[in-house]
Write a protein that holds these residues in place. Structure first.
Motif, mmCIF file in Angstrom:
data_model
loop_
_atom_site.group_PDB
_atom_site.id
_atom_site.type_symbol
_atom_site.label_atom_id
_atom_site.label_comp_id
_atom_site.label_asym_id
_atom_site.label_seq_id
_atom_site.Cartn_x
_atom_site.Cartn_y
_atom_site.Cartn_z
ATOM 1 N N GLN A 1 20.549 55.905 56.286
ATOM 2 C CA GLN A 1 21.237 54.924 57.561
ATOM 3 C C GLN A 1 22.055 54.195 57.042
ATOM 4 O OE1 GLN A 1 17.826 51.927 57.253
ATOM 5 N NE2 GLN A 1 15.851 53.238 57.715
ATOM 6 N N PRO A 2 22.347 53.932 58.328
ATOM 7 C CA PRO A 2 24.699 53.817 57.906
ATOM 8 C C PRO A 2 24.002 51.985 57.604
ATOM 9 C CG PRO A 2 23.758 54.325 60.397
ATOM 10 C CD PRO A 2 22.553 54.306 59.709
ATOM 11 N N ALA A 3 23.226 51.635 57.749
ATOM 12 C CA ALA A 3 23.469 49.959 57.286
ATOM 13 C C ALA A 3 23.247 49.819 56.377
ATOM 14 C CB ALA A 3 21.903 49.492 57.518
ATOM 15 N N LEU A 4 23.363 51.472 55.173
ATOM 16 C CA LEU A 4 22.731 51.424 53.645
ATOM 17 C C LEU A 4 23.699 52.059 53.239
ATOM 18 C CD1 LEU A 4 19.680 50.108 53.681
ATOM 19 C CD2 LEU A 4 19.624 51.294 52.106
ATOM 20 N N ALA A 5 24.716 52.541 53.940
ATOM 21 C CA ALA A 5 25.470 53.458 53.526
ATOM 22 C C ALA A 5 26.478 52.790 51.686
ATOM 23 C CB ALA A 5 26.698 54.237 54.301
ATOM 24 N N PRO A 6 26.853 53.742 51.236
ATOM 25 C CA PRO A 6 27.921 53.443 50.563
ATOM 26 C C PRO A 6 28.548 52.049 50.919
ATOM 27 C CG PRO A 6 28.065 55.393 50.000
ATOM 28 C CD PRO A 6 27.138 54.686 51.283
ATOM 29 N N GLY A 7 28.895 51.089 50.565
ATOM 30 C CA GLY A 7 29.748 49.740 50.885
ATOM 31 C C GLY A 7 29.187 49.199 51.623
#
Length: 411
Positions: A330-336
């Motif tokens: 998921q985008p919300a859990l992407a690195p950074g």
């Protein structure tokens, strides 16, 4: 050698030692800092857990003498003298007494007392609280928000002591929950529980059912962190009833269901856990804005990672792994992005590796979680890793897992 050094020598975390003795983790922290000393019954259990006699324990607990190099307990005692959080709690207990008395007074007398102060309007405090919640969400180190929250609590306590306004009391309950969140994130469970208890009491005075329910949900998290699943379930049952009397346009009841799923997973009840998760999923049917972003933030965005974590607890590793890997994409859990959320998912995936006796999986996901804990200084991620560390057992013989364990201990 002091108490903390002896604990670390044995490879114990504060939480693990606290469980052995039957006390809260924060109590162990206070013993180690010299702020309090164990009670007689606790001394015997503590000595047994540390593998020493009572006389040796007395030496570990004794404050450093003049000329000794270890002055940390003395410094800690000075820094914590007149604990401002404790003073704030006393002020709010006073507010409860005042608000209770005002409800018993005739309307004309209560009005005269509650219009005597002009220290800010309730809507101003509500806006400030909303801003502080946003700052808290964005802060990588949650403890950094503590001084601002403390100052705002002091200002609010002075204003609320001169008025009896439901809106103002709601602002008090709102900010007390944020204070509890900061305490919980830094492992001060006793302080967090105290804040949530006060928030629940003030919410009751304000007739704010959703706020009241949320305070109980947060209190349940303290019980869940200590693996007291029955106590958490009892709190959540009450929270569900309160949420049923609240605003149906808000996501309160769905958040209650989500946390109930965690309690049921701890109790080993898969069917009840699945039913609670299904109730939580219904949040997607609500109109946008059902979570206000402050004291209520549940919008269902974390349900996939939460579902995965529940499956881990229940031992359904096949379901858990697929769900957690999907969550990582998921985008919300992407690195950074969200260090705390990503770190929690990585810790769960490492835990699956422990259960499968797969040292490669444990090391890969665990090392990534350690990096996030170091980058964010998140006590929450560090706490998840300490739990993982306690689960490693015989896998610690593998050099990759041994290296991971050493890094976790270093946190």
């Amino acid at each position: 050698m002091g108490l903390a050094e002896r604990r670390r020598t044995l490879g114990y975390s504060q939480e693990r030692l606290a469980q052995s003795v039957g006390v809260d983790r924060t109590t162990v922290g206070r013993w180690e800092s010299g702020r309090i000393t164990p009670q007689p019954a606790q001394r015997r259990r503590l000595a047994a857990a540390l593998g020493i006699g009572l006389r040796e324990l007395d030496v570990l607990l004794s404050p450093p003498q003049a000329g000794q190099s270890d002055a940390a307990p003395q410094v800690d005692a000075v820094l914590n003298a007149g604990d401002p959080d404790e003073m704030i709690r006393r002020e709010f207990l006073g507010i409860l007494a005042v608000s209770g008395a005002l409800t018993a007074l005739p309307d004309d007398e209560a009005h005269a007392l509650t219009t005597a102060s002009d220290q800010g309007a309730p809507r101003d405090f509500t806006r400030m609280n909303a801003h502080l919640w946003r700052v808290y969400q964005l802060a990588r180190t949650k403890a950094s928000v503590h001084p601002v929250v403390r100052d705002q609590l002091t200002t609010l306590s002075r204003a609320a002591s001169g008025r009896h306004s439901r809106r103002l009391l709601s602002a008090v309950a709102d900010l007390l929950q944020l204070a509890g969140e900061v305490a919980f994130d830094t492992n001060r469970y006793a302080d967090a529980a105290a804040s949530y208890t006060l928030a629940a009491s003030v919410s009751r005075e304000a007739g704010a059912y959703d706020l009241w329910a949320c305070a109980l949900v947060r209190h349940a998290y303290v019980e869940l962190a200590e693996n007291r699943f029955h106590q958490a379930e009892q709190l959540l049952t009450v929270a569900r009833k309160l949420a049923g009397r609240g605003d149906t346009a808000l996501s309160t009841r769905h958040w209650v269901a989500s946390v109930q799923a965690q309690a049921y997973a701890g109790l080993g009840d898969l069917a009840a856990c699945e039913r609670a998760l299904d109730r939580a999923e219904a949040v997607r049917d609500l109109a946008p804005g059902s979570a206000d972003g402050g004291w209520l933030r549940f919008d269902g965005a974390r349900l996939s990672e939460e579902r995965g974590a529940r499956y881990v607890r229940l031992g359904r590793l096949d379901l858990a792994e697929d769900t957690l890997r999907d969550a990582l994409r998921q985008p919300a859990l992407a690195p950074g992005q969200s260090f705390r959320r990503r770190g929690s998912v990585l810790a769960d995936l490492a835990s699956i590796g422990v259960r499968r006796r797969d040292p490669e999986q444990v090391a890969a996901y665990g090392q990534d979680a350690v990096e996030l804990a170091k980058a964010s200084s998140s006590d929450y991620v560090a706490r998840r890793l300490r739990i993982l560390c306690d689960e490693l057992g015989g896998l610690g013989q593998d050099h990759r897992v041994a290296e991971l364990k050493a890094r976790i201990v270093a946190l």
